[in-house]
Design an enzyme around this catalytic site. Structure first.
Site, PDB file in Angstrom:
ATOM      1  N   GLU A 165       0.818  -1.204   0.000  1.00  0.00           N
ATOM      2  CA  GLU A 165       0.000   0.000   0.000  1.00  0.00           C
ATOM      3  C   GLU A 165       0.856   1.260   0.000  1.00  0.00           C
ATOM      4  OE1 GLU A 165      -3.996  -1.743   2.191  1.00  0.00           O
ATOM      5  OE2 GLU A 165      -2.520  -0.687   3.434  1.00  0.00           O
ATOM      6  N   CYS A 205       6.750  -6.323   7.442  1.00  0.00           N
ATOM      7  CA  CYS A 205       7.878  -5.729   8.162  1.00  0.00           C
ATOM      8  C   CYS A 205       8.402  -6.704   9.202  1.00  0.00           C
ATOM      9  CB  CYS A 205       7.460  -4.425   8.841  1.00  0.00           C
ATOM     10  SG  CYS A 205       8.843  -3.566   9.642  1.00  0.00           S
ATOM     11  N   CYS A 211       6.950  -3.805  15.395  1.00  0.00           N
ATOM     12  CA  CYS A 211       6.575  -2.911  16.488  1.00  0.00           C
ATOM     13  C   CYS A 211       5.188  -3.326  16.985  1.00  0.00           C
ATOM     14  CB  CYS A 211       6.566  -1.463  16.014  1.00  0.00           C
ATOM     15  SG  CYS A 211       8.202  -0.870  15.501  1.00  0.00           S
ATOM     16  N   CYS A 226       1.944  -1.598  15.581  1.00  0.00           N
ATOM     17  CA  CYS A 226       1.847  -1.344  14.138  1.00  0.00           C
ATOM     18  C   CYS A 226       1.122  -2.482  13.429  1.00  0.00           C
ATOM     19  CB  CYS A 226       3.246  -1.165  13.555  1.00  0.00           C
ATOM     20  SG  CYS A 226       3.242  -0.791  11.785  1.00  0.00           S
ATOM     21  N   SER A 273      12.458   7.000   6.974  1.00  0.00           N
ATOM     22  CA  SER A 273      12.093   6.816   8.377  1.00  0.00           C
ATOM     23  C   SER A 273      12.596   5.461   8.847  1.00  0.00           C
ATOM     24  CB  SER A 273      10.575   6.907   8.544  1.00  0.00           C
ATOM     25  OG  SER A 273      10.206   6.668   9.883  1.00  0.00           O
ATOM     26  N   CYS A 303      -0.983   6.635   9.859  1.00  0.00           N
ATOM     27  CA  CYS A 303       0.283   6.087  10.336  1.00  0.00           C
ATOM     28  C   CYS A 303       0.045   4.841  11.185  1.00  0.00           C
ATOM     29  CB  CYS A 303       1.007   7.155  11.158  1.00  0.00           C
ATOM     30  SG  CYS A 303       2.652   6.672  11.699  1.00  0.00           S
TER      31      CYS A 303
END
Length: 365
Positions: free
Chosen positions: A94, A114, A118, A121, A200, A344
């Site tokens: 995305e 990922c 985290c 997330c 980031s 986010c």
């Protein structure tokens, strides 16, 4: 066969020049191709009219120009748009366009899922499959430009800012991310200012040290906690590279960077009664005293399956006041696109998980 053809969108500007030399052409041909693709959106060699006819025929035999296709588009009431792109094998990534009065910011993904995981997330909860290729990353910018416009070599750019804050940890896909940065910054491609391209990171300290002085774009650090004990819980990577190591690598990067104007952006997601107390704000002030920075406070964007909650406005305001009164530049991030899960921490895509635990050593050495 099509699989044997070279996808020119997988090549950096330097590699594209080397490719043309390898087929007996001058390297400057790469500049022409870059402009056709990234400034005019042309992928058909026959339409590249400043190339010789025989060269166009040769390129059609040797090359293709392809990017992942957009399969779904969702648009929020605030104008935020989320696209899902098909990268094959039943997987989607995305990318999100965030329009503002003076800019259009595109948030792009660098991995399928990922591996950092985290705890707050949604992307990490999907697991991890692989790194995205160069064409799959720059292709997100290309496809977005097909919807909002290419620059056509004009100074005013329809996509003015690109942030690598989507799915994945950019520094764990270093080689491809560097090539993408080269394309974003190249005068013959997207021609963005280095201050308008942001990487980031959750804090892969050795990689940040490795690229210091070699890659110069804006840097954002996803911190989210004022101490190691809490950050170990929120950002498991912290168990490998603690806050002290990460901040040392940030200082090193800033010392060798022009794009950041001497300061890093600290991203701090606010989780209700987890990391949002005034005492934790005071810890953060002490922690960041020696780091030139601005702090983005990001109220948690709730999503299905997460136990975390968004803090009340009063808790957010109290946290903000502690930092502001201490002299920091602080921005309370306005939530954009949460109604379409584009805010986010909400990106998920469609990921076939290949990891059962964190594995991040391969690209650090």
């Amino acid at each position: 066969m099509a699989s044997d053809l070279i996808n020119l969108m997988n090549l950096s500007p330097k590699e594209l020049g080397e490719f043309f030399e390898s087929i007996g052409e001058k390297a400057f041909r790469s500049q022409q191709i870059l402009r056709w693709i990234y400034q005019f959106g042309v992928t058909n060699f026959d339409e590249m009219t400043n190339l010789r006819k025989d060269l166009r025929a040769k390129l059609k035999e040797l090359c293709v120009i392809t990017a992942p296709e957009i399969v779904t588009e969702q648009k929020a009431s605030d104008g935020t748009t989320k696209w899902a792109l098909d990268i094959g094998d039943g997987q989607l990534v995305e990318t999100v366009l965030i329009p503002e009065e003076d800019r259009n910011t595109l948030c792009i993904s660098t991995q399928v899922g990922c591996p950092v995981k985290c705890s707050f997330c949604r992307t990490g909860a999907q697991g991890f499959n692989r790194n995205l290729t160069v064409n799959e990353i720059i292709g997100q910018v290309f496809r977005a430009a097909t919807r909002v416009g290419f620059s056509n070599n004009q100074e005013q750019k329809p996509i003015s800012n690109v942030v690598m804050m989507g799915m994945g940890e950019p520094l764990l896909n270093l080689e491809n991310v560097i090539k993408v940065c080269d394309l974003l910054l190249s005068d013959y491609a997207f021609a963005l200012s280095k201050r308008r391209v942001t990487v980031s990171t959750s804090g892969v300290a050795p990689v940040l040290n490795k690229i210091a002085g070699k890659v110069d774009v804006a840097l954002a650090l996803s911190l989210h906690a004022p101490n190691d004990e809490l950050r170990d819980e929120l950002v498991p990577l912290n168990k490998k590279y603690n806050i002290e190591k990460v901040l040392d690598s940030v200082r090193n990067y800033l010392d060798k960077s022009n794009a950041n104007c001497g300061r890093v952006t600290i991203e701090y997601g606010l989780l209700d009664h987890v990391n949002d107390s005034t005492e934790q704000a005071e810890q953060l002030v002490k922690l960041l005293r020696t780091i030139p920075c601005k702090v983005n406070l990001i109220p948690f964007n709730e999503h299905e399956g997460s136990a975390y909650k968004k803090p009340s406005n009063s808790r957010i305001d109290r946290f903000y006041k502690v930092l502001f009164d201490a002299g920091f530049t602080v921005i309370k991030r306005t939530t954009r696109g949460d109604e379409i899960s584009a805010a986010c921490g909400q990106l998920a895509g469609q990921v076939k998980d290949k990891l059962s635990k964190l594995k991040i050593n391969a690209q650090v050495n």
